[in-house]
Design a protein around this motif. Structure first.
Motif, PDB file in Angstrom:
ATOM      1  N   ARG A  66     -14.205 -30.958  -1.181  1.00  0.00           N
ATOM      2  CA  ARG A  66     -13.891 -32.071  -2.073  1.00  0.00           C
ATOM      3  C   ARG A  66     -14.830 -32.072  -3.278  1.00  0.00           C
ATOM      4  NH1 ARG A  66     -13.711 -36.026   1.307  1.00  0.00           N
ATOM      5  NH2 ARG A  66     -15.902 -36.592   1.131  1.00  0.00           N
ATOM      6  N   TYR A  69     -13.547 -29.323  -5.505  1.00  0.00           N
ATOM      7  CA  TYR A  69     -12.305 -29.723  -6.169  1.00  0.00           C
ATOM      8  C   TYR A  69     -12.591 -30.668  -7.340  1.00  0.00           C
ATOM      9  CZ  TYR A  69      -9.859 -28.088  -1.928  1.00  0.00           C
ATOM     10  OH  TYR A  69      -9.371 -27.358  -0.891  1.00  0.00           O
ATOM     11  N   GLN A  70     -13.492 -31.619  -7.102  1.00  0.00           N
ATOM     12  CA  GLN A  70     -13.805 -32.570  -8.152  1.00  0.00           C
ATOM     13  C   GLN A  70     -14.425 -31.862  -9.354  1.00  0.00           C
ATOM     14  OE1 GLN A  70     -12.928 -36.015  -7.752  1.00  0.00           O
ATOM     15  NE2 GLN A  70     -13.094 -35.708  -9.972  1.00  0.00           N
ATOM     16  N   LEU A 162      -6.111 -35.287  -3.532  1.00  0.00           N
ATOM     17  CA  LEU A 162      -7.501 -35.099  -3.137  1.00  0.00           C
ATOM     18  C   LEU A 162      -7.774 -35.907  -1.865  1.00  0.00           C
ATOM     19  CD1 LEU A 162      -9.896 -33.514  -4.302  1.00  0.00           C
ATOM     20  CD2 LEU A 162     -10.685 -35.638  -5.348  1.00  0.00           C
ATOM     21  N   ASP A 166     -13.015 -36.193   5.684  1.00  0.00           N
ATOM     22  CA  ASP A 166     -13.510 -34.827   5.826  1.00  0.00           C
ATOM     23  C   ASP A 166     -12.923 -34.119   7.041  1.00  0.00           C
ATOM     24  OD1 ASP A 166     -15.010 -35.329   3.608  1.00  0.00           O
ATOM     25  OD2 ASP A 166     -16.881 -35.697   4.685  1.00  0.00           O
ATOM     26  N   TRP A 169      -8.991 -31.926   6.503  1.00  0.00           N
ATOM     27  CA  TRP A 169      -8.650 -32.084   5.094  1.00  0.00           C
ATOM     28  C   TRP A 169      -7.436 -31.240   4.709  1.00  0.00           C
ATOM     29  CZ3 TRP A 169      -8.668 -27.524   2.556  1.00  0.00           C
ATOM     30  CH2 TRP A 169      -9.362 -26.475   3.195  1.00  0.00           C
ATOM     31  N   GLN A 173      -4.053 -32.769   3.077  1.00  0.00           N
ATOM     32  CA  GLN A 173      -3.600 -32.383   1.743  1.00  0.00           C
ATOM     33  C   GLN A 173      -2.206 -31.761   1.776  1.00  0.00           C
ATOM     34  OE1 GLN A 173      -6.572 -29.846  -0.037  1.00  0.00           O
ATOM     35  NE2 GLN A 173      -7.429 -31.574  -1.133  1.00  0.00           N
TER      36      GLN A 173
END
Length: 224
Positions: A66, A69-70, A162, A166, A169, A173
């Motif tokens: 994550r 990805y951010q 997103l 956790d 995931w 998604q």
């Protein structure tokens, strides 16, 4: 099209160097998310030219990806490639995944489309089948390897899915993407079992699968 590679890493000093070197030629930037390692993983990643984001403590793969990805979203990349730092994922397969991403929002490297899954334990194979079956039924899709962590996302589509949790995931998604009618494709990629370290898949985790799956499904179907 600009592509960034995200490598979640926890105590992968033995393998991360070759993975970075093999990935470098296919992407504009490599971001290693060091998830609280204590073996010098972050320093080695920097030595190999990667951008490193360090977590103060271990959050698990879900938290690490994550963060990566951010980073891709914040830096306006077009695609984000996720590849493990433990050497299980062959960087040589990256061009095929990126080519498939031209016509997709999510590309999953599938072990079920080749014979590499035969090396996995019975518990791990059962877990993959369990999660994949649930996503196919509830998402109306036909994927074979929903838990695969070797993936490519179109970043503007990724921003909509997103994950919040956790745990599992990849399942969250993929199910969310399916429910939003995002384009999901698979590419056959062999993934042998890791040569060093320990797998997260045990009988104890398998027993908890139904309860965790209920949490994922409710989160996507009721609250997304």
């Amino acid at each position: 099209m600009r592509t960034v590679a995200v490598l979640p890493a926890y105590n992968e000093a033995d393998t991360i160097g070759p993975v970075i070197e093999g990935t470098r030629e296919h992407v504009e930037e490599i971001v290693v998310v060091d998830d609280g390692s204590s073996d010098g993983t972050a320093d080695l990643a920097r030595e190999h030219g990667a951008t490193v984001i360090e977590h103060v403590f271990n959050t698990g793969v879900g938290g690490a990806v994550r963060t990566g990805y951010q980073y891709a979203i914040d830096h306006d990349y077009d695609f984000v490639l996720q590849i493990d730092a433990d050497g299980q994922h062959d960087p040589g397969a990256i061009p095929r995944l990126l080519e498939a991403a031209d016509e997709a929002d999510m590309v999953i490297a599938s072990r079920y489309r080749n014979g590499s899954l035969a090396e996995y334990s019975l518990v791990r194979r059962a877990g993959i089948r369990f999660f994949t079956g649930v996503v196919n039924v509830l998402g109306g899709v036909d994927v074979t390897d929903v838990t695969s962590g070797f993936r490519v996302y179109r970043v503007d589509a990724l921003a909509d899915i997103l994950h919040r949790s956790d745990d599992h995931w990849a399942v969250e998604q993929t199910l969310d993407a399916a429910r939003r009618d995002q384009r999901i494709v698979e590419v056959s990629v062999a993934m042998p079992t890791r040569e060093t370290g320990e797998s997260q898949f045990t009988l104890d985790t398998f027993v908890r699968y139904p309860f965790r799956m209920a949490d994922v499904v409710l989160r996507v179907l009721l609250f997304r």
